[in-house]
Enzyme design. Structure first.
Site, mmCIF file in Angstrom:
data_model
loop_
_atom_site.group_PDB
_atom_site.id
_atom_site.type_symbol
_atom_site.label_atom_id
_atom_site.label_comp_id
_atom_site.label_asym_id
_atom_site.label_seq_id
_atom_site.Cartn_x
_atom_site.Cartn_y
_atom_site.Cartn_z
ATOM 1 N N ASP A 146 63.426 -0.668 -6.927
ATOM 2 C CA ASP A 146 62.647 -0.374 -5.724
ATOM 3 C C ASP A 146 62.497 -1.701 -4.985
ATOM 4 O O ASP A 146 61.579 -2.480 -5.231
ATOM 5 C CB ASP A 146 61.285 0.204 -6.109
ATOM 6 C CG ASP A 146 60.435 0.567 -4.900
ATOM 7 O OD1 ASP A 146 60.752 0.110 -3.781
ATOM 8 O OD2 ASP A 146 59.448 1.303 -5.078
ATOM 9 N N HIS A 395 59.294 4.031 -4.573
ATOM 10 C CA HIS A 395 59.325 4.989 -5.683
ATOM 11 C C HIS A 395 57.994 5.696 -5.882
ATOM 12 O O HIS A 395 57.881 6.592 -6.715
ATOM 13 C CB HIS A 395 59.762 4.294 -6.981
ATOM 14 C CG HIS A 395 58.687 3.509 -7.663
ATOM 15 N ND1 HIS A 395 58.215 2.304 -7.196
ATOM 16 C CD2 HIS A 395 57.975 3.758 -8.797
ATOM 17 C CE1 HIS A 395 57.279 1.845 -8.004
ATOM 18 N NE2 HIS A 395 57.120 2.712 -8.987
#
Length: 554
Positions: A146, A395
């Site tokens: 991420d 995320h």
């Protein structure tokens, strides 16, 4: 049995304090922990040389960086370990032994252990599953990839070098240790990386392979249980879950303030949870229609219809984890701010957020949408990490909680209500929501289980809600296409290869939904964790907001 310690040297301390030389023999040390003592075995060339019990009555302490002194019933010994990490691990294994009265002896001092903070608030099966999950490298990869999250953390630290240079840092829930390494990049003198899952072994391996041994000390164990050799100037952590509070890791982060020097800093420093009403008829009908299965009166000859109401209740208790177009929001959000420096653990056990909105458009309200921002407030700059629907996707996505019955409201009408989060022993929250139209006195509520969300993210860009087009989309598209062709920008082939012309953020592959708050694959990773082709050439860039400390936080 815990992983053994290699190449440990031993010497004895006489009754009058004289210290003999360390033996040339290097021992393999194994520790087996029982209910009331630890059995320590020292062996050489496969033969047991010494074996002794460590109980709560044995006084012990660190001696320097790599040695441990232990007062046994018939001798006082000094054990010299191969590394500071090994010493910390051994110290953790033998220090918290319960006495019969629920008190443990740590470095000669008695400490109440009758109710461990983490264990007292966590169901054992939940904790086992939680730490097992975070022990997988694949899940660490999911979070590290991420890039919004990871890059913003690094940016926050590098933008505030004076807060790290020459300082002692504690990384709470270190995982792979990536934040600890960022702290070193920012000039930290020493980092203590606390990690309770088995990933601590991999973290220690990374420390050694990157030549950071001695500067990063991995301490296996829970922050509620372990001790550290010195107080910290700054705490760092990534403790946020869905809706900010899920997983209850924030409580562990706040608990670690017992290791923080007065006036010390915390990165992140505050968290803001945002709540706004939304309209989404498609989502509501999608959830409702799932229960139609249970309306069957002859499923293989069995009448299922008596379970239909129970099924509807269960489906509507699921928070929806996905992303959406901001135009479905019907009012500016309400903000609930949490100052991590001032907040106590118990403040997060029950969270009450009063709601007040003025509708900006007429629509049916189907529920409440949630997202969060966190701030890293340093001496030089403040950096924000956002999970808002208007920002690059992370995320964490966003979360939506449906009402059991929609509420209609017109533009300008006042809405009231509340969100109540009650912590439970599953490392999550029971969420109660209520929305009331003050003009019509119509209200609706629901109770949701944040531990059991529905992962709905498809990998496709969210579509704007129906009815937002102010001109003919067909005319607009073809007029724009004609203009581009006239300027030589695209050919008609571009129509059939439209995906290739799109921004990379619109073609990220769908994630692989797995388990819980810590299981959803970050978009752009294939189910096996391999970066998708779309992500290879141009990774999404973080949306970082920062300003000088003298400016306002927003």
């Amino acid at each position: 049995m815990a992983r053994p310690f290699e190449n440990v040297q031993l010497c004895q301390i006489s009754d009058n304090g004289d210290v003999s030389n360390f033996s040339d023999v290097k021992y393999r040390v194994e520790v087996k922990k029982n209910d009331h003592n630890s059995v320590v075995t020292l062996s050489s060339d496969g033969q047991v040389a010494y074996e002794f019990n460590v109980t709560p009555t044995n006084e012990s302490c660190r001696a320097g960086k790599v040695s441990f002194m232990l007062n046994l019933s018939n001798a006082t010994i000094l054990m010299k370990f191969e590394s500071e990490n090994d010493l910390s691990r051994f110290h953790t294994l033998v220090k918290n032994l319960p006495c019969s009265n629920g008190v443990s002896k740590l470095n000669g001092a008695l400490e109440d252990q009758s109710a461990n903070v983490f264990d007292s608030r966590t169901e054992e099966s939940s904790a086992v599953q939680y730490f097992q999950f975070y022990g997988y490298l694949s899940q660490q990869q999911n979070m590290m990839q991420d890039y919004i999250r990871t890059s913003t953390y690094q940016k926050a630290m590098l933008s505030n070098l004076s807060d790290f240079n020459g300082k002692v840092v504690i990384d709470v829930g270190a995982g792979s240790g990536i934040l600890s390494f960022f702290a070193l990049q920012s000039g930290a003198r020493k980092v203590y990386a606390i990690e309770a899952s088995s990933i601590a072994e991999h973290c220690e391996h990374l420390v050694k392979s990157n030549n950071f041994a001695g500067r990063v000390v991995v301490i296996p164990g829970k922050a509620e249980e372990i001790s550290v050799p010195e107080m910290a100037d700054i705490l760092i952590s990534e403790p946020m879950g869905y809706m900010l509070f899920n997983e209850r890791m924030l409580e562990t982060y706040l608990h670690a303030k017992k290791f923080l020097k007065p006036g010390g800093k915390m990165f992140p420093t505050q968290g803001d949870l945002y709540v706004a009403p939304f309209t989404d008829e498609c989502l509501f009908q999608e959830q409702f229609s799932k229960a139609h299965f249970w309306y069957q009166t002859s499923f293989y000859g069995v009448d299922l219809s008596s379970l239909r109401e129970a099924a509807i209740t269960e489906y509507f208790r699921q928070p929806i984890v996905d992303t959406f177009d901001y135009q479905i929001l019907l009012a500016p959000p309400v903000k609930h701010e949490t100052d991590f420096l001032k907040c106590a653990e118990t403040d997060l056990h029950s969270i009450n957020i009063p709601l007040s909105f003025v509708c900006t458009q007429s629509a049916t309200i189907h529920g409440l949408a949630f997202w969060f921002d966190v701030a890293f407030i340093g001496s030089k700059a403040t950096v924000w990490l956002s999970t808002a629907p208007t920002e690059a996707l992370t995320h964490w996505y966003q979360v939506r909680c449906l009402l059991r019955t929609p509420v209609f409201a017109k533009e300008g009408e006042q809405l009231s209500g509340y969100v109540k989060l009650e912590a439970n022993n599953k490392q999550s929250y029971d969420v109660d929501i209520l929305v009331k139209n003050s003009s019509t006195n119509v209200e609706s509520s629901n109770r949701l289980d944040l531990k059991n969300p529905l992962f709905r993210y498809t990998g496709q860009p969210p579509q704007p809600p129906p009815g937002t087009q102010s001109q003919s989309p067909t005319e607009a598209f073809w007029n724009n296409m004609s203009a581009q062709q006239a300027n030589g920008v695209v050919t008609t082939q571009g129509i059939t290869s439209g995906v290739a012309c799109m921004n990379v953020n619109t073609v990220m592959g769908a994630g692989s939904p797995q388990y819980g708050d810590y299981g959803l694959q970050y978009p752009g990773t294939a189910p096996n964790g391999v970066v998708s082709p779309q992500m290879t050439a141009i990774p999404p860039q973080p949306s970082v907001f920062y300003q000088s400390a003298s400016q306002s936080q927003h």
